[in-house]
Write an enzyme that holds these catalytic residues in place. Structure first.
Site, mmCIF file in Angstrom:
data_model
loop_
_atom_site.group_PDB
_atom_site.id
_atom_site.type_symbol
_atom_site.label_atom_id
_atom_site.label_comp_id
_atom_site.label_asym_id
_atom_site.label_seq_id
_atom_site.Cartn_x
_atom_site.Cartn_y
_atom_site.Cartn_z
ATOM 1 N N HIS A 121 22.538 -4.254 7.871
ATOM 2 C CA HIS A 121 22.635 -2.833 8.214
ATOM 3 C C HIS A 121 21.661 -2.066 7.320
ATOM 4 O O HIS A 121 21.636 -2.269 6.099
ATOM 5 C CB HIS A 121 24.067 -2.361 7.998
ATOM 6 C CG HIS A 121 24.204 -0.874 8.007
ATOM 7 N ND1 HIS A 121 23.744 -0.099 9.040
ATOM 8 C CD2 HIS A 121 24.729 -0.017 7.086
ATOM 9 C CE1 HIS A 121 23.991 1.169 8.764
ATOM 10 N NE2 HIS A 121 24.580 1.251 7.589
ATOM 11 N N CYS B 283 29.256 1.956 10.635
ATOM 12 C CA CYS B 283 28.051 1.127 10.470
ATOM 13 C C CYS B 283 28.332 -0.361 10.648
ATOM 14 O O CYS B 283 27.397 -1.156 10.771
ATOM 15 C CB CYS B 283 27.434 1.397 9.104
ATOM 16 S SG CYS B 283 26.975 3.117 8.920
ATOM 17 N N ASN C 62 19.099 5.601 8.340
ATOM 18 C CA ASN C 62 20.335 4.905 8.670
ATOM 19 C C ASN C 62 20.833 5.410 10.032
ATOM 20 O O ASN C 62 21.305 6.537 10.141
ATOM 21 C CB ASN C 62 21.353 5.196 7.559
ATOM 22 C CG ASN C 62 22.696 4.544 7.798
ATOM 23 O OD1 ASN C 62 22.994 4.078 8.887
ATOM 24 N ND2 ASN C 62 23.516 4.527 6.769
HETATM 25 O O1 UT7 Z 1 25.798 3.395 6.254
HETATM 26 C C1 UT7 Z 1 26.960 3.409 5.467
HETATM 27 C C2 UT7 Z 1 26.705 2.811 4.178
HETATM 28 N N1 UT7 Z 1 26.092 3.789 3.309
HETATM 29 C C3 UT7 Z 1 25.454 3.374 2.232
HETATM 30 O O2 UT7 Z 1 25.341 2.191 2.021
HETATM 31 C C4 UT7 Z 1 24.939 4.397 1.246
HETATM 32 C C5 UT7 Z 1 25.121 3.861 -0.148
HETATM 33 N N2 UT7 Z 1 24.673 4.792 -1.193
HETATM 34 C C6 UT7 Z 1 23.362 5.027 -1.425
HETATM 35 O O3 UT7 Z 1 22.510 4.517 -0.745
HETATM 36 C C7 UT7 Z 1 23.005 5.892 -2.611
HETATM 37 O O4 UT7 Z 1 24.132 6.103 -3.416
HETATM 38 C C8 UT7 Z 1 22.417 7.271 -2.198
HETATM 39 C C9 UT7 Z 1 21.041 7.089 -1.605
HETATM 40 C C10 UT7 Z 1 23.347 7.968 -1.209
HETATM 41 C C11 UT7 Z 1 22.273 8.177 -3.445
HETATM 42 O O5 UT7 Z 1 21.468 7.529 -4.425
HETATM 43 P P1 UT7 Z 1 21.926 7.488 -5.933
HETATM 44 O O6 UT7 Z 1 20.854 6.814 -6.675
HETATM 45 O O7 UT7 Z 1 23.307 6.871 -5.975
HETATM 46 O O8 UT7 Z 1 21.955 9.020 -6.329
HETATM 47 P P2 UT7 Z 1 23.183 9.886 -6.888
HETATM 48 O O9 UT7 Z 1 24.174 10.174 -5.819
HETATM 49 O O10 UT7 Z 1 23.671 9.252 -8.147
HETATM 50 O O11 UT7 Z 1 22.450 11.229 -7.266
HETATM 51 C C12 UT7 Z 1 21.499 11.277 -8.348
HETATM 52 C C13 UT7 Z 1 20.975 12.687 -8.464
HETATM 53 C C14 UT7 Z 1 22.069 13.764 -8.496
HETATM 54 O O12 UT7 Z 1 21.640 14.783 -9.368
HETATM 55 P P3 UT7 Z 1 22.261 14.889 -10.858
HETATM 56 O O13 UT7 Z 1 23.726 15.028 -10.685
HETATM 57 O O14 UT7 Z 1 21.873 13.605 -11.537
HETATM 58 O O15 UT7 Z 1 21.585 16.111 -11.386
HETATM 59 C C15 UT7 Z 1 22.076 14.285 -7.092
HETATM 60 O O16 UT7 Z 1 22.515 15.635 -7.029
HETATM 61 O O17 UT7 Z 1 20.169 12.994 -7.328
HETATM 62 C C16 UT7 Z 1 20.613 14.204 -6.737
HETATM 63 N N3 UT7 Z 1 20.388 14.127 -5.304
HETATM 64 C C17 UT7 Z 1 19.228 14.484 -4.720
HETATM 65 N N4 UT7 Z 1 18.083 14.981 -5.233
HETATM 66 C C18 UT7 Z 1 17.078 15.239 -4.378
HETATM 67 C C19 UT7 Z 1 21.237 13.670 -4.342
HETATM 68 N N5 UT7 Z 1 20.638 13.741 -3.141
HETATM 69 C C20 UT7 Z 1 19.391 14.230 -3.349
HETATM 70 C C21 UT7 Z 1 18.303 14.528 -2.512
HETATM 71 N N6 UT7 Z 1 17.175 15.017 -3.052
HETATM 72 N N7 UT7 Z 1 18.364 14.322 -1.170
#
Ligand code: UT7
Length: 337
Positions: A258, A115, A288
């Protein structure tokens, strides 16, 4: 940084596959929802390449538009840099762009930095122009990560989309600097946070000899680690770039990051004291698109006459590596109205 040769950013282009996939469509087979995806990321839909689409063709369309907007002939292009992590030929997809444009006097090669790739390629292009080696460079960012996600992994597959964008960069009279400062960095110790790693498999050539086979695992990401990295590192590097140029955040016309997550855009803007009205975002429509996000957004804003000649844009790319880059960009050429 004083430039012996000036630099001008004089053209932009973009191309995306036609197929739109909404969050609701993803929830037909994944345990996810429009509400989760929108509230956590700002993404509402993305473009997905079908088997008929091609990265090389989208990259070529974007590059052709940039070339035409700049008013160059194909035979005047000196260099084509294609930032991509999903080439259609591991030996490089840039020569296919060169062939499609009939830019037969150019040299064309790929740059891989996920990215951060587009910004790294833009900064690389600037070095060739400043040194006097080349006068006209097409910088393309293109990725089709839909081919490389695990479509059963809701933590990653909902985030990515496909697309291509391009910018034309050319030598300009001394004193006009379209890329006055830049900062780049990587931290290989944190490379495992975001990977599309080689998959080791064995092929037996004969009894005494085995060899490995080519292939890759799908994208794997520690989302929270990458999120924390982005909201810490991006404001730091943007501040460094502003300081180098002796420019304050108030003097910026646009913030062009980005496009990974709407919450990252908001957090970075807030830390820099940049109002939301100056933050460019098209995440909602494309997700993205990796190396394509910055030129895709730039092209949309140029076409909509939001970005105008003379505007000053702070840009930052970040992602796998971990890698990051920042640059100030001045749009347009000195003689433009
Ligand atoms: O381009 C390269 C750079 N990339 C980035 O900058 C990405 C950076 N990271 C992010 O944008 C965020 O961390 C994400 C969007 C990837 C994830 O968001 P988050 O608020 O950090 O969520 P999380 O990973 O902490 O997950 C929270 C909950 C989890 O469930 P539990 O363990 O709390 O029960 C996940 O299993 O959300 C769940 N979850 C989902 N639920 C519904 C993860 N993905 C999904 C989904 N739909 N697609």
């Amino acid at each position: 940084m004083s430039a012996a040769v000036g630099i001008a950013l004089t053209g932009s282009g973009a191309a995306t596959p036609d197929r739109v996939v909404t969050n609701d469509e993803l929830s037909l087979w994944l345990d996810t929802s429009d509400d989760w995806i929108r509230s956590r990321t700002g993404i509402a839909a993305r473009r997905i390449a079908t088997a008929e689409d091609s990265l090389e063709s989208l990259a070529s369309q974007a590059a052709k538009q940039a070339l035409e907007q700049a008013g160059w002939r194909p035979d005047q292009v000196d260099l084509i840099l294609l930032a991509t992590s999903s080439p259609e030929d591991l030996f490089g997809s840039a020569p296919a762009v060169q062939a499609a444009l009939e830019a037969n006097n150019a040299v064309a090669f790929d740059i891989t930095a996920a990215c951060s790739g587009f910004l790294f390629a833009l900064i690389t292009a600037a070095q060739y122009i400043r040194s006097g080696a080349y006068q006209r460079v097409l910088v393309v960012g293109a990725d089709l990560l839909s081919r490389w996600v695990d479509w059963q992994d809701r933590r990653t597959c909902v985030l990515f989309g496909d697309g291509a964008g391009a910018v034309a960069m050319e030598a300009a009279p001394e004193g006009w600097d379209g890329l006055p400062t830049m900062v780049m960095g990587t931290d290989g110790r944190r490379r495992n946070c975001l990977t599309m790693a080689h998959r080791a498999t064995t092929q037996v050539l004969h009894n005494q000899l085995q060899a490995g086979s080519g292939g890759f695992h799908p994208i794997a990401m520690d989302g929270q680690e990458v999120y924390k990295f982005a909201v810490q590192q991006v404001p730091l590097v943007l501040n460094q770039a502003l300081k180098q140029a002796g420019i304050t955040a108030e003097q910026l016309d646009w913030l062009l990051l980005h496009q990974a997550n709407e919450r990252i855009l908001a957090s970075v803007a807030q830390r820099l004291g940049i109002p939301a009205a100056k933050v460019l975002s098209n995440l909602g429509n494309y997700g993205n698109t990796s190396a394509a996000t910055i030129p895709l957004m730039l092209h949309e804003a140029v076409e909509a006459q939001r970005i105008r000649p003379g505007h000053l844009i702070a840009s930052s790319g970040f992602g796998a590596g971990l890698s990051w880059g920042a640059a100030l960009l001045r749009w347009g050429r000195p003689d433009a109205p």
